[in-house]
Write a protein that holds these residues in place. Structure first.
Motif, mmCIF file in Angstrom:
data_model
loop_
_atom_site.group_PDB
_atom_site.id
_atom_site.type_symbol
_atom_site.label_atom_id
_atom_site.label_comp_id
_atom_site.label_asym_id
_atom_site.label_seq_id
_atom_site.Cartn_x
_atom_site.Cartn_y
_atom_site.Cartn_z
ATOM 1 N N LEU A 233 0.837 -1.207 0.000
ATOM 2 C CA LEU A 233 0.000 0.000 0.000
ATOM 3 C C LEU A 233 0.871 1.255 0.000
ATOM 4 C CD1 LEU A 233 -2.746 1.361 0.162
ATOM 5 C CD2 LEU A 233 -2.689 1.051 2.645
ATOM 6 N N LEU A 234 1.974 1.224 0.753
ATOM 7 C CA LEU A 234 2.880 2.372 0.775
ATOM 8 C C LEU A 234 3.467 2.619 -0.602
ATOM 9 C CD1 LEU A 234 4.347 4.518 2.507
ATOM 10 C CD2 LEU A 234 6.155 2.822 2.878
ATOM 11 N N VAL A 235 3.832 1.551 -1.306
ATOM 12 C CA VAL A 235 4.358 1.685 -2.666
ATOM 13 C C VAL A 235 3.309 2.328 -3.578
ATOM 14 C CG1 VAL A 235 5.101 0.409 -4.713
ATOM 15 C CG2 VAL A 235 5.986 -0.226 -2.453
ATOM 16 N N ILE A 236 2.060 1.870 -3.472
ATOM 17 C CA ILE A 236 0.981 2.435 -4.279
ATOM 18 C C ILE A 236 0.808 3.923 -3.972
ATOM 19 C CG2 ILE A 236 -1.518 2.396 -4.663
ATOM 20 C CD1 ILE A 236 -1.401 -0.639 -4.161
ATOM 21 N N LEU A 237 0.887 4.275 -2.694
ATOM 22 C CA LEU A 237 0.717 5.676 -2.304
ATOM 23 C C LEU A 237 1.908 6.519 -2.744
ATOM 24 C CD1 LEU A 237 -0.879 5.167 1.225
ATOM 25 C CD2 LEU A 237 -1.994 5.999 -0.856
ATOM 26 N N TYR A 238 3.089 5.905 -2.838
ATOM 27 C CA TYR A 238 4.236 6.638 -3.388
ATOM 28 C C TYR A 238 4.007 6.920 -4.870
ATOM 29 C CZ TYR A 238 8.998 8.045 -4.467
ATOM 30 O OH TYR A 238 10.099 8.767 -4.869
ATOM 31 N N PHE A 239 3.461 5.927 -5.592
ATOM 32 C CA PHE A 239 3.110 6.154 -6.992
ATOM 33 C C PHE A 239 2.040 7.234 -7.113
ATOM 34 C CE2 PHE A 239 4.381 1.527 -8.123
ATOM 35 C CZ PHE A 239 5.688 1.923 -8.284
ATOM 36 N N LEU A 240 1.117 7.263 -6.149
ATOM 37 C CA LEU A 240 0.101 8.319 -6.143
ATOM 38 C C LEU A 240 0.754 9.685 -5.972
ATOM 39 C CD1 LEU A 240 -2.911 9.145 -6.059
ATOM 40 C CD2 LEU A 240 -2.821 8.837 -3.575
ATOM 41 N N THR A 241 1.761 9.755 -5.106
ATOM 42 C CA THR A 241 2.498 11.005 -4.916
ATOM 43 C C THR A 241 3.182 11.426 -6.211
ATOM 44 O OG1 THR A 241 2.918 10.377 -2.602
ATOM 45 C CG2 THR A 241 4.234 12.171 -3.498
ATOM 46 N N ILE A 242 3.751 10.452 -6.917
ATOM 47 C CA ILE A 242 4.340 10.749 -8.226
ATOM 48 C C ILE A 242 3.274 11.285 -9.169
ATOM 49 C CG2 ILE A 242 5.407 9.727 -10.277
ATOM 50 C CD1 ILE A 242 6.857 7.766 -8.454
ATOM 51 N N GLY A 243 2.081 10.681 -9.124
ATOM 52 C CA GLY A 243 0.983 11.143 -9.962
ATOM 53 C C GLY A 243 0.594 12.575 -9.650
#
Length: 279
Positions: A233-243
């Protein structure tokens, strides 16, 4: 598709793991600016820092008054809001350095305080989103209340993400794909802490032998499983931050004249020429 391939080709180069960046101005000017003044971002970051500091102080004071201050340090939430304070503090310091002393004149070599801010920023943003999501979807439904005041509970588990979202959306520095290792290492550090806490005989404020019931090392299989899922989930949220970062830049590039980043050697504030004499 060509744009996506170009993005990944650029981001997946080994040098992107490092902390060098060609344009230091992106660390103290906003993508939304039409001038080179450090003042707007300095003021905003100072407000975010003082707000984050106020939340930490309020939470700490309540724990002190209740005589359970030693438990304050065991929760990921409090680790997270502490990182918020340090991150917004460094962000403010970076802007203040430019505001008082002019722009950084180095190219492709960031000073240590910008690098430190960048690392903290990479950790704090996805971590804040994780804490908010995890608390309101898992812990709150289970009746877990970390804070001793409901209003503060909302601030610690809601305003924390708002602060970091504002920091992300008003900044200009990139969020690199390969910097993912930074928040992941921080998460592993906390996960290891919960194990050491258990092995050392630590207990929470209710005398349970764990920090969170979903990280109960008496059930190692379940705990490791929860840890892995939380990491994903943290990885997904990091990708969200990139988005968020890419969306911010794309919109700003369409709306804002990019000349704000041209000619870094030009000072933000022109010094008074004391050599001139009146005629």
């Amino acid at each position: 598709m060509s744009g996506i391939k170009k993005y990944f080709k650029e981001q997946c180069q080994l040098r992107m793991c490092g902390l060098e960046h060609a344009n230091p101005t992106e660390f103290y000017l906003s993508v939304w600016q039409t001038n080179r003044s450090a003042t707007p971002l300095f003021i905003l970051r100072l407000i975010l820092f003082l707000g984050s500091l106020g939340i930490v102080l309020a939470s700490s004071i309540l724990y002190i008054q209740s005589g359970i201050y030693r438990f304050w340090f065991i929760y990921l939430t409090h680790w997270g809001i502490t990182i918020n304070v340090v991150t917004t503090g460094f962000a403010t310091a970076v802007s203040a350095r430019s505001f008082f002393y002019g722009p950084n004149r180095t190219k492709h070599q960031l000073p240590w305080y910008m690098k430190t801010y960048w690392i903290l920023y990479n950790i704090a943003a996805p971590l804040a989103f994780l804490i908010t999501l995890f608390y309101w979807t898992v812990l709150f439904e289970a009746g877990v209340q970390e804070e001793l005041n409901y209003g503060l509970d909302i601030a610690v588990h809601g305003l924390n993400s708002l602060v970091m979202l504002l920091l992300v959306m008003t900044s200009a520095q990139p969020t690199r794909l390969l910097h993912l290792y930074q928040p992941v290492l921080f998460a592993l550090l906390y996960f290891l802490f919960t194990l050491i806490f258990y092995l050392a005989g630590g207990v929470d404020m209710h005398q349970n032998p764990f920090v969170y019931y979903v990280l109960d090392w008496r059930r190692p299989g379940l705990t490791i499983g929860v840890g892995v899922l939380t990491g994903v989930l943290l990885v997904i949220l990091y990708f969200l931050t990139i988005g968020f970062t890419l969306g911010r830049d794309a919109i700003a590039n369409k709306l804002i004249e990019p000349s704000v980043y041209v000619k870094e050697e030009v000072p933000l504030r022109q010094p008074t020429d004391r050599t001139q004499t009146s005629v």
